[in-house]
Design a protein around this motif. Structure first.
Motif, PDB file in Angstrom:
ATOM      1  N   ALA A 181      44.900  46.480  43.874  1.00 48.90           N
ATOM      2  CA  ALA A 181      45.195  46.573  42.449  1.00 48.90           C
ATOM      3  C   ALA A 181      43.969  46.313  41.590  1.00 48.90           C
ATOM      4  O   ALA A 181      44.062  46.219  40.374  1.00 48.90           O
ATOM      5  CB  ALA A 181      46.295  45.581  42.084  1.00 48.90           C
ATOM      6  N   ALA A 182      42.798  46.213  42.227  1.00 44.79           N
ATOM      7  CA  ALA A 182      41.611  45.806  41.486  1.00 44.79           C
ATOM      8  C   ALA A 182      41.197  46.853  40.455  1.00 44.79           C
ATOM      9  O   ALA A 182      41.403  48.053  40.636  1.00 44.79           O
ATOM     10  CB  ALA A 182      40.464  45.576  42.457  1.00 44.79           C
ATOM     11  N   SER A 183      40.607  46.375  39.362  1.00 45.86           N
ATOM     12  CA  SER A 183      39.916  47.251  38.426  1.00 45.86           C
ATOM     13  C   SER A 183      38.476  46.749  38.368  1.00 45.86           C
ATOM     14  O   SER A 183      38.136  45.719  38.965  1.00 45.86           O
ATOM     15  CB  SER A 183      40.571  47.218  37.046  1.00 45.86           C
ATOM     16  OG  SER A 183      40.521  45.913  36.528  1.00 45.86           O
ATOM     17  N   LEU A 184      37.637  47.438  37.643  1.00 50.30           N
ATOM     18  CA  LEU A 184      36.208  47.123  37.723  1.00 50.30           C
ATOM     19  C   LEU A 184      35.849  45.671  37.380  1.00 50.30           C
ATOM     20  O   LEU A 184      35.013  45.068  38.070  1.00 50.30           O
ATOM     21  CB  LEU A 184      35.424  48.094  36.831  1.00 50.30           C
ATOM     22  CG  LEU A 184      34.943  49.351  37.559  1.00 50.30           C
ATOM     23  CD1 LEU A 184      34.335  50.343  36.591  1.00 50.30           C
ATOM     24  CD2 LEU A 184      33.924  48.986  38.634  1.00 50.30           C
ATOM     25  N   PRO A 185      36.464  45.056  36.348  1.00 48.85           N
ATOM     26  CA  PRO A 185      36.100  43.656  36.082  1.00 48.85           C
ATOM     27  C   PRO A 185      36.435  42.723  37.240  1.00 48.85           C
ATOM     28  O   PRO A 185      35.875  41.617  37.328  1.00 48.85           O
ATOM     29  CB  PRO A 185      36.937  43.324  34.840  1.00 48.85           C
ATOM     30  CG  PRO A 185      37.161  44.645  34.179  1.00 48.85           C
ATOM     31  CD  PRO A 185      37.328  45.616  35.298  1.00 48.85           C
ATOM     32  N   ASP A 186      37.351  43.135  38.137  1.00 49.01           N
ATOM     33  CA  ASP A 186      37.698  42.290  39.279  1.00 49.01           C
ATOM     34  C   ASP A 186      36.661  42.357  40.397  1.00 49.01           C
ATOM     35  O   ASP A 186      36.692  41.550  41.330  1.00 49.01           O
ATOM     36  CB  ASP A 186      39.050  42.717  39.865  1.00 49.01           C
ATOM     37  CG  ASP A 186      40.152  42.616  38.828  1.00 49.01           C
ATOM     38  OD1 ASP A 186      40.118  41.658  38.037  1.00 49.01           O
ATOM     39  OD2 ASP A 186      41.027  43.510  38.806  1.00 49.01           O
ATOM     40  N   VAL A 187      35.783  43.329  40.326  1.00 45.59           N
ATOM     41  CA  VAL A 187      34.777  43.486  41.387  1.00 45.59           C
ATOM     42  C   VAL A 187      33.689  42.442  41.181  1.00 45.59           C
ATOM     43  O   VAL A 187      33.146  42.325  40.076  1.00 45.59           O
ATOM     44  CB  VAL A 187      34.169  44.908  41.341  1.00 45.59           C
ATOM     45  CG1 VAL A 187      33.107  45.065  42.417  1.00 45.59           C
ATOM     46  CG2 VAL A 187      35.261  45.949  41.515  1.00 45.59           C
ATOM     47  N   PRO A 188      33.362  41.674  42.203  1.00 49.17           N
ATOM     48  CA  PRO A 188      32.347  40.619  42.035  1.00 49.17           C
ATOM     49  C   PRO A 188      31.011  41.180  41.560  1.00 49.17           C
ATOM     50  O   PRO A 188      30.587  42.251  42.006  1.00 49.17           O
ATOM     51  CB  PRO A 188      32.208  40.039  43.451  1.00 49.17           C
ATOM     52  CG  PRO A 188      33.428  40.460  44.175  1.00 49.17           C
ATOM     53  CD  PRO A 188      33.884  41.746  43.570  1.00 49.17           C
ATOM     54  N   GLN A 189      30.385  40.443  40.662  1.00 53.63           N
ATOM     55  CA  GLN A 189      29.075  40.859  40.162  1.00 53.63           C
ATOM     56  C   GLN A 189      28.008  40.537  41.204  1.00 53.63           C
ATOM     57  O   GLN A 189      27.945  39.413  41.714  1.00 53.63           O
ATOM     58  CB  GLN A 189      28.754  40.135  38.859  1.00 53.63           C
ATOM     59  CG  GLN A 189      27.391  40.475  38.266  1.00 53.63           C
ATOM     60  CD  GLN A 189      27.336  41.890  37.688  1.00 53.63           C
ATOM     61  OE1 GLN A 189      28.174  42.258  36.883  1.00 53.63           O
ATOM     62  NE2 GLN A 189      26.356  42.670  38.110  1.00 53.63           N
TER      63      GLN A 189
END
Lengths: 378, 190
Positions: free
Chosen positions: A80-88
Motif C-alpha cells: 500500500a506504499a506511496s512515495l512518501p513511505d519509501v525510505p529516504q
C-alpha cells in the motif's frame, strides 16, 4: 542436369561455402534457462489470471514472486506504499535534471531555462549538452550547449547521446525537416550521414558506435560504414566492451534479447521484459516491466536485474503503486535509479538495489510538479 | 561423417551439463560433433545464417533441457533434426516472425533489382528461398538430408501424398525456370 540434381548441387555448395559459428555451451545453458523461465512465467500468468477473478488485483503482486523469480529480498515495501513511505536514501550518484536545474553527480546545481524543456543532458567540457523536446512552435527536438550562463543552439537532432568515447556522440540534421542529411558529431569531428536516415546514438565502443539507424540496430565503424546487428529491432544499450547489445527482439517485440555484436548470435532472451542499460562493469543488465497507470492497490511496475553472462535473473522487485516514467540508469554495479510516479501523481527518483532494496534518492515532488529526468549514462 | 570442430573444453562451459545418459554421449560431446550439421540444415531451411543460428540455439536449448529423458540414443541425430524442423515450422506459423527480414547490410540504400534467373547456384538458391516454408522443408529433407518420402512424412507429421505434392510443385516451378536455360537441364545435348 535435372532439377533434382540442381537442387542437390545447390544445397551442397551453399552449405560448403558458408562458415557457421559454433554455439558456446554457456549460450545453450542460458537459453535453456530462459525457456524454462518463460514456461513457468506463462503458467504463473495463467494461474494469476484465474486468481484475479477470485481475489482481485492484489494477486498481481504475488505474480512477481512466482516460482521463476529469485528469492525475495527481505525488505520489500508494503504493497500500500506511496512515495512518501519509501525510505529516504542517498542523493543520486549520477547527474539528473530537476526543473530548470542540472544536478551533477557531485551534487552541484547548474540552472538554465534550457533545462526546463530538456529531455536529457550530459556534461561536456565546461558545459552541458542538452536535448530539448519539441514544442508547437518548434516541432523538432533540438540540441544545445549550455555553458557559462548562455545557451548555444546546435541544431535539430536525435534525442540521444552516446557516451563511452572521448566526447558524447550525437546526431545533428543539416536542416530541421524530414529527409535531411546529417552528421554524427563527436567532439570536434563529424561524419556525414545519408539523406533521410536518422541516427539515434546509443554507445561509443572500441568496435564502433552502436546506434539505432532509422529503425535498424547498427554498428557504425569509424569510416561511417554501418553493419546491421541482427535479431534486435530497437537497440537500447550496449555493453562497455561493445561485444553485446540489448534491445527489443526483431521477431517478437514484446521480448528483449541480448545479441553478440561479433557473431550476431542471440545470447539469451527475456520474455515480456524491456531490457535497459548495462552496469558499469558490464556484468549486469537492468530491465523493466511496465504495467501502465496504477489503478489497483499493490500493483506496480517491476524492475529486474540479470547476470549478463548467464542470462540468470538475479533480482526482481515490484514498485508498489508506482509507474516508472524515466530511466532506468545504473549507479555503478550495485543499484539503478528510476524516475517514478505514484497513484497520487507524486514523483521522485528512486534507487533499486541489486539486493532488491528500494529507497528514495530525492525528495517527493507534489502532484503535478515533478520534473525529474535522469541524465544520459553510457 | 562429422568431426568435432573444437574440443569441448574450448567452448566456455560455465555450468554442469546434464548427466550422461546410460549408454549415450554427454550433451557437450554430441554438440561438438553435430552442431555443424544442424547449422547447415537450419541455414537451408531459413535461408539466412543469423536466423539459422537462432533456430539452432533454440533447438539446442530444448535438447539440453530434455537430454536426460532422451532414451533412444541411437537416433539422437534424427531426434535433433526433428526438433529443428518442428521449431522452424512453429516459428514460421507466428505472423510476427514473418515480418522479420534479416539482411546483411542496413537497408537504407535503393532496393536491388529483382533477381533474374541465370541458372547459377546462387540463382537456384534464391529460387529456393522464395518457396513457402513447407515446400522448402520438403526439398531440404529430400535433396540435402537425402531422406525418403516416407521418412519426411513421418518427420513432418504429414502424409506421403502431401510430401509428393509439395515436392512436385516446387520442382515443377524450378523446371519452368529451367525451360529458359536448356543448357542446364541437358536439353541442348540431345
Amino acid at each position: 542436369m535435372t532439377p533434382e540434381d540442381l537442387l542437390t548441387r545447390t544445397f551442397a555448395e551453399v552449405t560448403e561455402t558458408t562458415d557457421y559459428p559454433t554455439t558456446p555451451m554457456a549460450t545453450v545453458v542460458a537459453r535453456s534457462r530462459t525457456l524454462r523461465h518463460g514456461r513457468r512465467r506463462a503458467t504463473a500468468l495463467l494461474a494469476a489470471a484465474a486468481a484475479v477473478v477470485l481475489v482481485g488485483g492484489s494477486v498481481a503482486v504475488w505474480l512477481n514472486h512466482g516460482p521463476d523469480t529469485p528469492p525475495s529480498p527481505s525488505h520489500r515495501l508494503d504493497p500500500a506504499a506511496s512515495l512518501p513511505d519509501v525510505p529516504q536514501g542517498d542523493a543520486p550518484r549520477i547527474a539528473y535534471l530537476d526543473g530548470d536545474g542540472f544536478v551533477t553527480a557531485a551534487g552541484d546545481r547548474i540552472t538554465s531555462p534550457a533545462f526546463r524543456t530538456a529531455m536529457t543532458a550530459t556534461p561536456y567540457g565546461e558545459g552541458v549538452l542538452v536535448v530539448r523536446r519539441s514544442t508547437p512552435a518548434r516541432p523538432f527536438t533540438t540540441i544545445s550547449l549550455v555553458s557559462g550562463g548562455s545557451t548555444t543552439p546546435l541544431g535539430c537532432g536525435a534525442p540521444t547521446f552516446a557516451l563511452g568515447g572521448e566526447a558524447p556522440t550525437y546526431w545533428l540534421a543539416d536542416t530541421c525537416g524530414a529527409n535531411a542529411t546529417g552528421r554524427l558529431v563527436e567532439g570536434t569531428s563529424s561524419t556525414t550521414t545519408p539523406r533521410g536516415v536518422v541516427y539515434y546514438p546509443i554507445r561509443s565502443t572500441s568496435s564502433g558506435l552502436v546506434a539505432l539507424r532509422s529503425s535498424t540496430a547498427a554498428l557504425i565503424a569509424a569510416d561511417g560504414s554501418a553493419h546491421r546487428i541482427p535479431h534486435v529491432q530497437i537497440v537500447t544499450a550496449a555493453s562497455p566492451a561493445g561485444d553485446l547489445v540489448a534491445g527489443r527482439a526483431a521477431s517478437q517485440p514484446q521480448n528483449s534479447v541480448i545479441v553478440d555484436t561479433a557473431t550476431g548470435a542471440v545470447r539469451w532472451r527475456a520474455a515480456h521484459w524491456s531490457l535497459g542499460h548495462f552496469s558499469t562493469s558490464g556484468q549486469y543488465v537492468v530491465g523493466t516491466q511496465r504495467v501502465g497507470d496504477q489503478t489497483v492497490s499493490g500493483v506496480g511496475d517491476v524492475v529486474g536485474i540479470w547476470d549478463v553472462a548467464t542470462g540468470r535473473q538475479v533480482m526482481t522487485t515490484v514498485l508498489p503503486n508506482m509507474s516508472v516514467v524515466g530511466g532506468p540508469a545504473w549507479e555503478g554495479d550495485d543499484s539503478v535509479l528510476v524516475v517514478v510516479q505514484d497513484r497520487h501523481l507524486q514523483q521522485a527518483i528512486v534507487r533499486v538495489g541489486r539486493d532488491g532494496s528500494i529507497t528514495r534518492a530525492t525528495s517527493v515532488a507534489p502532484a503535478g510538479t515533478g520534473t525529474f529526468r535522469l541524465a544520459s549514462t553510457p | 561423417m562429422e568431426t568435432p570442430m573444437e574440443p569441448p573444453h574450448a567452448r566456455g562451459v560455465v555450468m554442469a551439463t546434464p548427466a550422461r545418459t546410460s549408454d549415450g554421449p554427454d550433451f557437450e560431446s554430441w554438440l561438438a560433433a553435430r552442431e555443424g550439421a544442424l547449422q547447415r540444415t537450419a541455414h537451408l531451411l531459413t535461408g539466412d545464417v543469423h536466423a539459422a543460428q537462432d533456430l539452432v540455439q533454440t533447438t539446442l536449448a530444448k535438447l539440453y533441457r530434455g537430454w536426460d529423458r532422451i532414451r533412444d540414443v541411437g537416433n539422437l541425430d534424427a531426434y535433433a533434426r526433428q526438433m529443428l524442423v518442428n521449431e522452424f515450422r512453429t516459428a514460421w506459423r507466428r505472423p510476427v516472425r514473418r515480418a522479420e527480414h534479416l539482411v546483411e547490410a542496413v537497408p537504407d540504400l535503393p532496393a536491388p533489382e529483382p533477381p533474374s534467373y541465370d541458372g547459377s547456384t546462387e540463382a537456384v538458391w534464391r529460387f529456393v528461398c522464395t518457396l513457402p516454408p513447407k515446400q522448402r522443408t520438403v526439398l531440404v529433407l529430400r535433396f540435402y538430408e537425402q531422406l525418403t518420402e516416407a521418412e519426411i512424412a513421418q518427420l513432418m507429421g504429414i502424409s506421403v501424398g502431401t510430401v509428393k505434392s509439395q515436392s512436385s510443385r516446387a520442382i515443377a516451378a524450378l523446371r519452368a525456370r529451367l525451360a529458359d536455360h536448356p543448357e542446364l537441364s541437358g536439353e541442348e545435348e540431345r
